[in-house]
Design an enzyme around this catalytic site. Structure first.
Site, short mmCIF file in Angstrom:
data_model
loop_
_atom_site.label_atom_id
_atom_site.label_comp_id
_atom_site.label_asym_id
_atom_site.label_seq_id
_atom_site.Cartn_x
_atom_site.Cartn_y
_atom_site.Cartn_z
N ASN A 43 -48.06 40.52 -64.89
CA ASN A 43 -46.64 40.65 -65.22
C ASN A 43 -45.89 40.75 -63.90
O ASN A 43 -45.90 41.79 -63.26
CB ASN A 43 -46.44 41.92 -66.08
CG ASN A 43 -44.98 42.24 -66.32
OD1 ASN A 43 -44.10 41.42 -66.05
ND2 ASN A 43 -44.70 43.44 -66.81
N LYS A 52 -42.79 40.74 -63.37
CA LYS A 52 -41.49 41.42 -63.47
C LYS A 52 -40.43 40.58 -62.74
O LYS A 52 -40.50 39.36 -62.77
CB LYS A 52 -41.61 42.85 -62.95
CG LYS A 52 -42.78 43.59 -63.62
CD LYS A 52 -42.78 45.06 -63.39
CE LYS A 52 -43.97 45.68 -64.13
NZ LYS A 52 -44.03 47.12 -64.05
N HIS A 102 -41.90 45.58 -73.50
CA HIS A 102 -42.36 46.31 -72.31
C HIS A 102 -41.53 47.59 -72.17
O HIS A 102 -40.34 47.60 -72.50
CB HIS A 102 -42.20 45.42 -71.07
CG HIS A 102 -42.86 46.04 -69.86
ND1 HIS A 102 -42.25 47.00 -69.11
CD2 HIS A 102 -44.08 45.84 -69.31
CE1 HIS A 102 -43.07 47.37 -68.13
NE2 HIS A 102 -44.19 46.68 -68.24
N GLU A 117 -40.17 48.95 -69.76
CA GLU A 117 -38.94 48.80 -68.95
C GLU A 117 -37.81 48.21 -69.80
O GLU A 117 -36.65 48.54 -69.62
CB GLU A 117 -39.23 47.94 -67.71
CG GLU A 117 -40.03 48.72 -66.69
CD GLU A 117 -40.94 47.89 -65.81
OE1 GLU A 117 -40.76 46.66 -65.74
OE2 GLU A 117 -41.86 48.49 -65.20
N GLU A 137 -49.88 50.74 -72.56
CA GLU A 137 -49.42 51.07 -71.21
C GLU A 137 -48.76 52.45 -71.20
O GLU A 137 -47.58 52.57 -71.52
CB GLU A 137 -48.40 50.04 -70.71
CG GLU A 137 -48.93 48.64 -70.65
CD GLU A 137 -48.14 47.80 -69.64
OE1 GLU A 137 -48.78 47.27 -68.73
OE2 GLU A 137 -46.91 47.71 -69.76
N GLY A 160 -46.62 51.53 -62.41
CA GLY A 160 -46.01 51.47 -61.07
C GLY A 160 -46.09 52.77 -60.29
O GLY A 160 -45.42 52.94 -59.28
N SER A 182 -50.96 50.62 -63.38
CA SER A 182 -51.64 50.78 -62.08
C SER A 182 -53.08 50.26 -62.07
O SER A 182 -53.95 50.86 -61.45
CB SER A 182 -51.57 52.23 -61.61
OG SER A 182 -50.21 52.63 -61.43
P1 PGA Z 1 -48.25 48.22 -62.84
O1 PGA Z 1 -47.36 47.66 -64.04
O2 PGA Z 1 -49.57 47.51 -62.88
O3 PGA Z 1 -47.46 47.92 -61.60
O4 PGA Z 1 -48.41 49.70 -63.07
C1 PGA Z 1 -47.94 47.35 -65.28
C2 PGA Z 1 -46.88 46.84 -66.23
O5 PGA Z 1 -45.74 47.31 -66.18
O6 PGA Z 1 -47.15 45.94 -67.05
#
Ligand code: PGA
Length: 248
Positions: free
Chosen positions: A9, A11, A94, A96, A166, A172, A212
């Site tokens: 992803n 982003k 997601h 976010e 998640e 992140g 992560s």
């Molecule tokens: P990350 O993000 O691997 O940077 O923690 C995962 C995601 O948001 O899908």
């Protein structure tokens, strides 16, 4: 046996020239994998990514879509638009998007239905906040999100939905759920699907872990009984790192 599905992803990162270079470098590094490889890229990269990945084992996805087919929705992109350029996957819900763009369980459900209508495979994100986790509500939250996301789908559609568990506190942050914790949460999601749609369906659903994931923890996570691969954010932006995760 379910296969392992590794999805990047990106982003809001990567310009078209960077996307092309990344995919050209990734192709030889993952060409022999038995795992499914997906890159979910910004809208502006989709066309270039699809052309560059053509005739390879790398699949391309978007990161969001609108649930309506067309109309007065300034700034939005529909499932039909994604399908028209041969996009195969789309991330839906997601955290976010739930946090910053008012995505709700209801819009997630509508988007999943619109995705299937347009022959797109949805990657649906669920996960608890740190507060919810500390209050002992993880299982309740993630199973409810799953139930509402899948409401009204056919058995076949449910079986073809990819779910990404998640935990929000792990996205992140460099903090990863322990492999046992992640596996248990994913088992809880699978059990909920079994309760509603039966074992034949639940045993087919791909449920990934995200939060992560990196090359140093991918193997231990993805080898757990119920974790069918990962949704990878930050670590999907570096081709060496991402290829190591794919080839865990
Ligand atoms: P990350 O993000 O691997 O940077 O923690 C995962 C995601 O948001 O899908």
């Amino acid at each position: 046996m379910r296969k392992k599905v590794i999805a990047g992803n990106w982003k809001m990162n990567m310009l078209p020239n960077e996307a092309i270079k990344f995919i050209e470098e990734l192709i030889p590094l993952v060409k022999n994998t038995e795992h499914e490889v997906i890159l979910c890229v910004p809208y502006t990269d989709l066309f270039y990514a699809l052309l560059t990945a053509q005739n390879t084992n790398i699949k391309i996805g978007a990161q969001n879509m609108h649930f309506e087919e067309s109309g007065a929705f300034t700034g939005e992109v529909s499932g039909e638009m994604l399908k028209s350029i041969n996009v195969e996957y789309v991330i839906i819900g997601h955290s976010e998007r739930r946090q910053y763009y008012n995505e709700t369980d209801e819009t997630v459900n509508k988007k999943i239905k619109a995705a299937f209508k347009n022959e797109l495979k949805p990657i649906v994100c669920v996960g608890e906040t740190l507060e919810q986790r500390e209050a002992g509500k993880t299982e309740e939250i993630i199973t409810k999100q799953t139930e509402l996301a899948l409401e009204g789908l056919t058995d076949e559609q449910v079986a073809n939905t990819i779910i990404a568990y998640e935990p929000i506190w792990a996205i992140g942050t460099g903090k990863t759920a322990t492999k046992e914790d992640a596996n248990n949460s994913i088992k809880a999601i699978r059990n909920k699907i079994e309760q509603i749609y039966g074992q034949k369906v639940s045993s087919r659903v791909i449920i990934q872990y995200g939060g992560s994931v990196k090359s140093t923890n991918a193997k231990e996570l993805f080898e757990m009984s119920d974790i069918d691969g990962g949704l990878v954010g930050g670590a999907s932006l570096k081709v060496d790192e991402f290829s190591k995760i794919v080839n865990f």
